[in-house]
Scaffold this motif. Sequence first.
Motif, PDB file in Angstrom:
ATOM      1  N   ASP A   1      35.799  51.972  51.452  1.00 54.68           N
ATOM      2  CA  ASP A   1      35.599  53.233  52.107  1.00 54.68           C
ATOM      3  C   ASP A   1      36.288  53.371  53.469  1.00 54.68           C
ATOM      4  OD1 ASP A   1      34.695  55.867  52.887  1.00 54.68           O
ATOM      5  OD2 ASP A   1      32.720  55.211  52.535  1.00 54.68           O
ATOM      6  N   GLU A   2      37.485  53.987  53.372  1.00 53.47           N
ATOM      7  CA  GLU A   2      38.312  53.984  54.630  1.00 53.47           C
ATOM      8  C   GLU A   2      37.840  55.297  55.567  1.00 53.47           C
ATOM      9  OE1 GLU A   2      42.295  54.681  53.556  1.00 53.47           O
ATOM     10  OE2 GLU A   2      42.431  52.999  52.223  1.00 53.47           O
ATOM     11  N   ASP A   3      36.785  55.968  55.175  1.00 53.46           N
ATOM     12  CA  ASP A   3      36.183  57.160  55.861  1.00 53.46           C
ATOM     13  C   ASP A   3      34.799  56.692  56.598  1.00 53.46           C
ATOM     14  OD1 ASP A   3      38.417  58.748  55.230  1.00 53.46           O
ATOM     15  OD2 ASP A   3      36.988  59.725  53.712  1.00 53.46           O
ATOM     16  N   PHE A   4      34.036  55.996  56.051  1.00 51.86           N
ATOM     17  CA  PHE A   4      32.923  55.484  56.569  1.00 51.86           C
ATOM     18  C   PHE A   4      32.153  54.103  56.084  1.00 51.86           C
ATOM     19  CE2 PHE A   4      32.925  60.403  55.359  1.00 51.86           C
ATOM     20  CZ  PHE A   4      32.485  60.885  56.531  1.00 51.86           C
TER      21      PHE A   4
ATOM     22  N   PHE B   1      37.517  60.063  47.339  1.00 49.54           N
ATOM     23  CA  PHE B   1      36.396  58.793  47.198  1.00 49.54           C
ATOM     24  C   PHE B   1      36.508  57.908  46.051  1.00 49.54           C
ATOM     25  CE2 PHE B   1      32.311  57.760  45.177  1.00 49.54           C
ATOM     26  CZ  PHE B   1      31.862  56.923  45.970  1.00 49.54           C
ATOM     27  N   ASN B   2      37.072  58.551  44.760  1.00 48.86           N
ATOM     28  CA  ASN B   2      37.411  57.963  43.701  1.00 48.86           C
ATOM     29  C   ASN B   2      38.443  56.727  43.947  1.00 48.86           C
ATOM     30  OD1 ASN B   2      35.482  59.240  42.067  1.00 48.86           O
ATOM     31  ND2 ASN B   2      36.976  60.741  41.265  1.00 48.86           N
ATOM     32  N   GLY B   3      39.303  57.054  44.892  1.00 47.61           N
ATOM     33  CA  GLY B   3      40.390  56.067  45.052  1.00 47.61           C
ATOM     34  C   GLY B   3      39.584  54.966  46.017  1.00 47.61           C
ATOM     35  N   PHE B   4      38.752  55.343  46.760  1.00 46.18           N
ATOM     36  CA  PHE B   4      38.018  54.137  47.678  1.00 46.18           C
ATOM     37  C   PHE B   4      37.205  53.267  46.615  1.00 46.18           C
ATOM     38  CE2 PHE B   4      37.293  57.311  51.370  1.00 46.18           C
ATOM     39  CZ  PHE B   4      38.500  57.263  51.678  1.00 46.18           C
TER      40      PHE B   4
ATOM     41  N   ARG C   1      31.370  52.529  53.684  1.00 43.11           N
ATOM     42  CA  ARG C   1      30.180  52.442  52.776  1.00 43.11           C
ATOM     43  C   ARG C   1      30.639  50.986  51.730  1.00 43.11           C
ATOM     44  NH1 ARG C   1      28.559  56.794  47.909  1.00 43.11           N
ATOM     45  NH2 ARG C   1      27.749  55.223  46.681  1.00 43.11           N
ATOM     46  N   PRO C   2      29.473  50.313  51.677  1.00 43.26           N
ATOM     47  CA  PRO C   2      29.756  49.342  50.724  1.00 43.26           C
ATOM     48  C   PRO C   2      29.932  49.888  49.334  1.00 43.26           C
ATOM     49  CG  PRO C   2      27.705  49.036  52.067  1.00 43.26           C
ATOM     50  CD  PRO C   2      28.016  50.356  52.350  1.00 43.26           C
ATOM     51  N   MET C   3      30.900  49.246  48.745  1.00 42.18           N
ATOM     52  CA  MET C   3      31.551  50.080  47.412  1.00 42.18           C
ATOM     53  C   MET C   3      31.397  48.944  46.407  1.00 42.18           C
ATOM     54  SD  MET C   3      32.645  52.785  48.645  1.00 42.18           S
ATOM     55  CE  MET C   3      33.664  53.132  47.179  1.00 42.18           C
ATOM     56  N   GLU C   4      30.781  47.945  46.400  1.00 45.10           N
ATOM     57  CA  GLU C   4      30.522  46.981  45.407  1.00 45.10           C
ATOM     58  C   GLU C   4      29.830  47.795  43.977  1.00 45.10           C
ATOM     59  OE1 GLU C   4      29.151  46.274  48.283  1.00 45.10           O
ATOM     60  OE2 GLU C   4      31.100  44.583  48.973  1.00 45.10           O
ATOM     61  N   LYS C   5      28.910  48.827  44.332  1.00 44.76           N
ATOM     62  CA  LYS C   5      28.429  48.985  43.319  1.00 44.76           C
ATOM     63  C   LYS C   5      28.500  50.877  43.210  1.00 44.76           C
ATOM     64  CE  LYS C   5      24.224  46.085  43.517  1.00 44.76           C
ATOM     65  NZ  LYS C   5      23.005  46.000  43.583  1.00 44.76           N
ATOM     66  N   ALA C   6      29.597  51.334  43.889  1.00 47.42           N
ATOM     67  CA  ALA C   6      29.773  52.406  43.736  1.00 47.42           C
ATOM     68  C   ALA C   6      30.673  53.176  42.359  1.00 47.42           C
ATOM     69  CB  ALA C   6      31.011  52.903  44.966  1.00 47.42           C
ATOM     70  N   VAL C   7      30.457  54.217  42.005  1.00 48.01           N
ATOM     71  CA  VAL C   7      30.804  54.529  40.787  1.00 48.01           C
ATOM     72  C   VAL C   7      31.513  55.896  40.918  1.00 48.01           C
ATOM     73  CG1 VAL C   7      30.127  55.690  38.467  1.00 48.01           C
ATOM     74  CG2 VAL C   7      28.874  53.675  39.473  1.00 48.01           C
ATOM     75  N   LYS C   8      32.583  56.071  40.184  1.00 40.46           N
ATOM     76  CA  LYS C   8      33.526  57.386  40.394  1.00 40.46           C
ATOM     77  C   LYS C   8      32.704  58.669  40.191  1.00 40.46           C
ATOM     78  CE  LYS C   8      38.017  55.564  39.725  1.00 40.46           C
ATOM     79  NZ  LYS C   8      39.260  55.719  39.026  1.00 40.46           N
ATOM     80  N   ILE C   9      33.020  59.857  40.843  1.00 42.08           N
ATOM     81  CA  ILE C   9      32.338  61.090  40.417  1.00 42.08           C
ATOM     82  C   ILE C   9      33.416  61.695  39.373  1.00 42.08           C
ATOM     83  CG2 ILE C   9      31.643  63.305  41.299  1.00 42.08           C
ATOM     84  CD1 ILE C   9      30.170  60.973  42.401  1.00 42.08           C
TER      85      ILE C   9
END
Length: 562
Positions: A467-470, A458-461, A472-480
């Motif tokens: 998001d190659e799996d689902f 996910f952090n790579g996404f 998900r819009p990644m513009e605001k996504a933050v790494k875990i």
Amino acid sequence: MMEKAKGLTSSRRDFLKASGLALLGSAAAAGAFGAVPTASAYAEGDAAAAAPAEAGIANFETDMYSDVFPTGVRYIPVIDAPTDMDRQGKVAFELREIGEDEITRTEETDVLVAGCGITGVCAALSASDDGTTQVLCLEKMSEGRGMFEGMGVTGDAAYYRVPIDPIKLWADRSPEAADWLQAKFDEGDGQITEGFKINNENAHHFDVPQTEVTFTSPQWSEQTIKNAGGAGIYIVKDLANTLSKRANAEVRYRSAVVKLEREEGGRVTGAICKDVDGYFRVNVKNGVVLATGGFDANPAMLKAWCRPEDIANAASWCPNYGTTGDGQLMGLAVGGQMDPLPAAVMNFDFGSPESFYSSNLGITGLVAGGLMINEEGRRFASESLPFQARSNAITAQRQYGENCWRVASSAQVPAPAVLEALEPFKEKGWAFEADSLEELAGMMEVAADTLVAEVARFNGFVDNKLDEDFNRPMEKAVKIEGEKYYAIKHQSSILATVSGLVVDYECRVLDYDNEVIPGLYAAGGASGGFFHTNYPRHIFGPSIGRCVTFGFVSGQSAAQGV
């Protein structure tokens, strides 16, 4: 009044699994089915045993919910999963024959409305708007309730899996109903005003209009306005207060409609009702409106009519103990047509093992920021899906999502206060905090290498903004990532059921030949023909939009005797 919903203890749940029984408390025994003693909202020790019903032919585990059908029904095998729903309301409906010697008095009215929640109070107001039609509105609880996040005035026809009339009715008359509702607010004392809000046009990756009718009042706190559903009780209270001031209308609480009366093959002529003084008959000139809501506070009925995945590990969101299926059962008992089963539910995620992570608990920011992880330690859905879609994704996991989580990190903590609010959930064993993902996986009892790999992926996404799996819009996504890692139990929850009696364009209840049952109307959660299988959460507010619109129309239709 509302009580706090509690989860099942492990011993009780084990008993239910072993015995295969639904939650059959005194009220869950549903009126007078089979040889089960009658249970009603008011008399818990004085009811006689029921006479056996004749119409249903299926041998459901709980025959009570097949016997009430006016036509033959058949058994379709489904997994016999117990339910964690521990929200048992008191059932008012009675299928047994109520003797004339039990009836203490007779009353007369033009229109009888069963229920004074948002649908019922709208129906009663609409029916009494002409100033001459006599309206009696009976509510079995101590007050009417309603959930308001906002109101929607558009929808779709579910590819003709539902009748076209209810959808067309909403599309045609919901704007008029919204204007009418504001006029009722202007008549009231609550200073309530409607607004209009345009949301993200591509919310949840669904390219549909995202607009809503909102509500506000200078008498409400900021928390009431912002909290989803918080204004509902004030809206219903204001409308009921307006109704009570009308000379041609009366609203009574702790008074239940328990059984409809219908001439042989003809009109519904009224109902047998019950209050603290006993049973009484209400003869009705024009019509009866069923506005009793769904059956989410009746676990046995949920088990009989719903998919096991929708109820097995679902908790209650904002429990309302009055919604026990009385309207659906009363309508069926006089020949009405019910939506095809299994019933549709309004389900959400953000469920805890007992209730719902509502915004006032202070941890929703952390929960929402985490990844959806299942019992194998794998991410299994896009976290940007609508509530209902995420809920369905959870219940598709092993054991209907009993061991699903949101996994987050220090990077998802919006404020220190969130960590303070998390403490009670850690004490209950619903949340864990660890210094590493490996340590967290041990607490969650999932494979550490799997969880570490999923988070890294996910952090790579996030880095690649894809998001190659689902998807998900990644513009605001933050790494875990960070100093601390968190896991919070993440299950499904149910707000309401949304299946009911099939109605036409005037909200008249239809029988199984699609013929109108004269004198009988249904609206809101007690009515059907509107939702099929699921509640479309990517469209804003269709439930409240239906309640207000159909309440408005059913009241008009009943007053006019249409």
